[in-house]
Design a protein around this motif. Structure first.
Motif, PDB file in Angstrom:
ATOM      1  N   LYS A   1       0.522  -1.299  -0.114  1.00 34.83           N
ATOM      2  CA  LYS A   1      -0.177   0.123   0.036  1.00 34.83           C
ATOM      3  C   LYS A   1       0.915   1.530   0.141  1.00 34.83           C
ATOM      4  O   LYS A   1       0.723   2.380  -0.247  1.00 34.83           O
ATOM      5  CB  LYS A   1      -1.163  -0.410   1.417  1.00 34.83           C
ATOM      6  CG  LYS A   1      -1.865  -0.642   1.343  1.00 34.83           C
ATOM      7  CD  LYS A   1      -2.989  -1.142   2.158  1.00 34.83           C
ATOM      8  CE  LYS A   1      -3.991  -1.979   1.942  1.00 34.83           C
ATOM      9  NZ  LYS A   1      -4.447  -1.743   3.232  1.00 34.83           N
ATOM     10  N   ILE A   2       2.104   1.321   0.102  1.00 34.51           N
ATOM     11  CA  ILE A   2       3.091   2.140   0.013  1.00 34.51           C
ATOM     12  C   ILE A   2       2.944   2.708  -1.529  1.00 34.51           C
ATOM     13  O   ILE A   2       2.920   1.770  -2.451  1.00 34.51           O
ATOM     14  CB  ILE A   2       4.616   1.863  -0.068  1.00 34.51           C
ATOM     15  CG1 ILE A   2       4.421   0.905   1.795  1.00 34.51           C
ATOM     16  CG2 ILE A   2       5.286   3.276  -0.031  1.00 34.51           C
ATOM     17  CD1 ILE A   2       6.125   0.806   2.087  1.00 34.51           C
TER      18      ILE A   2
ATOM     19  N   ASP B   1      10.764   3.522   5.540  1.00 34.26           N
ATOM     20  CA  ASP B   1      11.507   3.854   3.833  1.00 34.26           C
ATOM     21  C   ASP B   1      13.402   4.428   4.052  1.00 34.26           C
ATOM     22  O   ASP B   1      13.749   4.624   3.773  1.00 34.26           O
ATOM     23  CB  ASP B   1      11.523   4.657   3.085  1.00 34.26           C
ATOM     24  CG  ASP B   1      10.076   4.464   2.495  1.00 34.26           C
ATOM     25  OD1 ASP B   1       9.660   3.101   2.254  1.00 34.26           O
ATOM     26  OD2 ASP B   1       9.365   5.018   2.030  1.00 34.26           O
ATOM     27  N   LYS B   2      13.245   5.179   5.416  1.00 37.33           N
ATOM     28  CA  LYS B   2      14.688   5.758   5.855  1.00 37.33           C
ATOM     29  C   LYS B   2      15.700   5.018   6.417  1.00 37.33           C
ATOM     30  O   LYS B   2      15.061   3.912   7.288  1.00 37.33           O
ATOM     31  CB  LYS B   2      14.407   6.799   6.949  1.00 37.33           C
ATOM     32  CG  LYS B   2      13.166   7.840   6.374  1.00 37.33           C
ATOM     33  CD  LYS B   2      14.005   8.490   4.801  1.00 37.33           C
ATOM     34  CE  LYS B   2      12.520   9.284   4.492  1.00 37.33           C
ATOM     35  NZ  LYS B   2      12.820  10.285   3.605  1.00 37.33           N
ATOM     36  N   PRO B   3      16.990   4.802   6.322  1.00 36.86           N
ATOM     37  CA  PRO B   3      17.624   4.229   7.180  1.00 36.86           C
ATOM     38  C   PRO B   3      18.664   4.491   8.723  1.00 36.86           C
ATOM     39  O   PRO B   3      18.014   5.652   8.545  1.00 36.86           O
ATOM     40  CB  PRO B   3      19.077   4.208   6.107  1.00 36.86           C
ATOM     41  CG  PRO B   3      18.697   5.312   5.173  1.00 36.86           C
ATOM     42  CD  PRO B   3      17.642   6.316   5.401  1.00 36.86           C
TER      43      PRO B   3
ATOM     44  N   ASP C   1       9.611  10.621   8.266  1.00 40.92           N
ATOM     45  CA  ASP C   1       8.798   9.005   7.071  1.00 40.92           C
ATOM     46  C   ASP C   1       7.641   9.164   7.226  1.00 40.92           C
ATOM     47  O   ASP C   1       7.211   8.033   7.564  1.00 40.92           O
ATOM     48  CB  ASP C   1       9.500   8.522   7.585  1.00 40.92           C
ATOM     49  CG  ASP C   1       9.407   7.168   6.205  1.00 40.92           C
ATOM     50  OD1 ASP C   1       8.775   6.983   5.432  1.00 40.92           O
ATOM     51  OD2 ASP C   1      10.080   5.981   6.793  1.00 40.92           O
ATOM     52  N   ASN C   2       6.825   9.672   5.847  1.00 40.18           N
ATOM     53  CA  ASN C   2       5.387   9.593   5.768  1.00 40.18           C
ATOM     54  C   ASN C   2       4.843   8.109   4.679  1.00 40.18           C
ATOM     55  O   ASN C   2       4.093   7.458   5.276  1.00 40.18           O
ATOM     56  CB  ASN C   2       4.416  10.735   4.773  1.00 40.18           C
ATOM     57  CG  ASN C   2       4.750  12.115   5.405  1.00 40.18           C
ATOM     58  OD1 ASN C   2       4.919  11.910   6.114  1.00 40.18           O
ATOM     59  ND2 ASN C   2       4.909  12.787   4.596  1.00 40.18           N
TER      60      ASN C   2
ATOM     61  N   ASN D   1       2.779  -2.556  -7.881  1.00 40.70           N
ATOM     62  CA  ASN D   1       2.802  -3.687  -8.733  1.00 40.70           C
ATOM     63  C   ASN D   1       4.049  -3.934  -8.609  1.00 40.70           C
ATOM     64  O   ASN D   1       4.701  -3.770  -9.227  1.00 40.70           O
ATOM     65  CB  ASN D   1       2.701  -2.962 -10.402  1.00 40.70           C
ATOM     66  CG  ASN D   1       1.014  -2.923 -10.087  1.00 40.70           C
ATOM     67  OD1 ASN D   1       0.175  -3.573 -10.184  1.00 40.70           O
ATOM     68  ND2 ASN D   1       1.369  -1.098 -10.672  1.00 40.70           N
ATOM     69  N   SER D   2       4.437  -4.886  -7.460  1.00 38.80           N
ATOM     70  CA  SER D   2       5.926  -5.140  -6.959  1.00 38.80           C
ATOM     71  C   SER D   2       5.648  -6.470  -5.819  1.00 38.80           C
ATOM     72  O   SER D   2       4.584  -6.922  -5.515  1.00 38.80           O
ATOM     73  CB  SER D   2       6.515  -3.937  -5.867  1.00 38.80           C
ATOM     74  OG  SER D   2       6.511  -2.871  -6.539  1.00 38.80           O
TER      75      SER D   2
END
Length: 429
Positions: A216-217, A270-272, A285-286, A222-223
């Protein structure tokens, strides 16, 4: 020993000088043939006694023959032998050479042995028949048979004991092996149970629950979602320094925790993660979210708010929901920090410390960090639009998702106009 003549029974003393015992088969039965060289009242005889093997009976088949008895036979096979010892040796050798057989048995009447041999000058084999007559056994004979049978049974019994002992040894060895196998099986069971206790994702449904949220990100619809394990506390240790050395600078990472309260939860960003000064840095990080596997619940990051916290002293820290590490410098302890019923950074929190079953502090039983790899799928159930444009002899191809817009473009098709042939090269950018 009782010896019988045709007319009367007399008692004679005899001495056995040589004896050989052979076994011959006849009509599916084995017969014991006893060949003796005896002296009866100082006269040499060859005595042959036959009876069914390993059977105690009150009769046998027997004959006593001296030298004159053999000479009277005038058999060609016997002519080379004139002395009783020579004849005894000839019969013994005939048994050893397997040229003696049972010719006929008339039950309780007679027993015929046949020696078949060859002599130079004769085309056909020559035979010599020895006819044994039924003799009733005396008491001594019966006792001898009984003793012999007892000895045979004792020998068989001893052989059986040896076999039993051998089988017992094998059984003991097998029992030892079986015990070792049982121990190994128990170790495997304990190992599996221990691992099961530390398993965080415990079913395909739970894995699907996480992957469905990842899809849903924005841009990930399509992954294919693949999880690559980077860190596992029960294998890599609980040092925060080790965590940062292995996990820093990896984007798209998934955190999974099993706590001492029995809760299983985690978060995605998403962030490291970074090793930053002790002051630490909050990061927005949204796309970040947290989840509870125990409650099957998602906690989405509130837009444009801080989501994670990076510090050299902390492991993964999702603002106020949970974090592991801290001043003790170990990943094996953690806490929840949403003191109120609501959380300022993540939606869906209804009670304090909800994600950890209501406990503010916990011991980490297992912690795992995965790198989430998103592989794009270009075909499937989604509908795509393809646009073709020509510019300076190049064909520009745009592939667009029906909902989300441009996915990628191919911009290096170059056409060369040559007769009957079309050459091109392509690359994806």
């Amino acid at each position: 020993m009782r010896s019988k003549n045709n007319e009367e029974t007399s008692i004679a003393l005899y001495e056995i000088e040589e004896e050989s015992i052979f076994v011959l088969k006849y009509s599916e039965k084995n017969y014991e043939i006893k060949l003796q060289l005896v002296k009866i009242n100082k006269e040499s005889f060859i005595r042959i006694i036959a009876q069914e093997e390993k059977k105690i009976v009150n009769y046998n088949y027997q004959i006593d023959m001296n030298k004159e008895d053999f000479i009277k036979q005038d058999n060609i096979l016997l002519r080379p032998y004139r002395e009783i010892q020579e004849i005894y040796n000839f019969i013994t050798e005939s048994f050893n050479e397997n040229i003696v057989s049972i010719n006929d048995i008339k039950e309780k009447i007679s027993f015929n042995l046949m020696i078949k041999g060859k002599i130079i000058g004769y085309k056909k084999p020559l035979t010599f028949i020895i006819n044994l007559k039924k003799e009733n056994c005396g008491q001594d004979d019966k006792e001898e048979m009984l003793c012999r049978r007892i000895n045979e049974l004792e020998k068989e019994n001893n052989n059986l004991k040896v076999k039993v002992n051998s089988l017992e040894e094998k059984e003991n060895k097998l029992e030892l092996k079986f015990k070792k196998l049982e121990e190994e099986i128990q170790k495997l069971i304990l190992y599996n149970e221990k691992n099961k206790l530390n398993e965080i994702i415990q079913s395909e449904e739970e894995l699907r629950f996480i992957k469905n949220r990842l899809l849903k990100i924005p841009g990930r619809k399509n992954s294919n979602v693949n999880l690559e394990l980077i860190y596992k506390m029960t294998e890599d240790g609980d040092s925060i320094e080790t965590f940062h050395s292995k996990c820093d600078n990896i984007p798209n990472n998934l955190v999974l925790i099993k706590s001492s309260s029995g809760a299983r939860f985690g978060g995605y960003t998403d962030k490291p993660w970074y090793s930053i000064s002790s002051v630490g840095v909050h990061v927005e990080d949204n796309n970040c979210f947290c989840f509870s596997l125990s409650k099957n619940k998602i906690y989405d990051a509130i837009k444009n708010k801080n989501s994670i916290y990076n510090s050299i002293y902390w492991g993964p820290f999702f603002c106020n929901l949970f974090g592991i590490g801290g001043p003790n410098n170990f990943l094996s302890s953690g806490g929840c920090y949403d003191y109120s019923k609501s959380n300022s950074y993540f939606s869906g929190v209804n009670t304090p410390y909800e994600i950890n079953n209501g406990y503010s502090e916990f011991k980490v039983l297992e912690f795992e960090l995965y790198h989430v790899v998103f592989d794009e799928i270009l075909l499937g159930d989604s509908i795509f639009m393809v646009l073709f444009c020509c510019h300076n002899e190049r064909l520009l191809v745009f592939v667009l998702d029906e909902v989300e817009g441009p996915l990628f473009k191919i911009n290096s098709f170059k056409f060369h106009y040559v007769p009957q042939e079309l050459n091109y090269s392509s690359s994806k950018s």
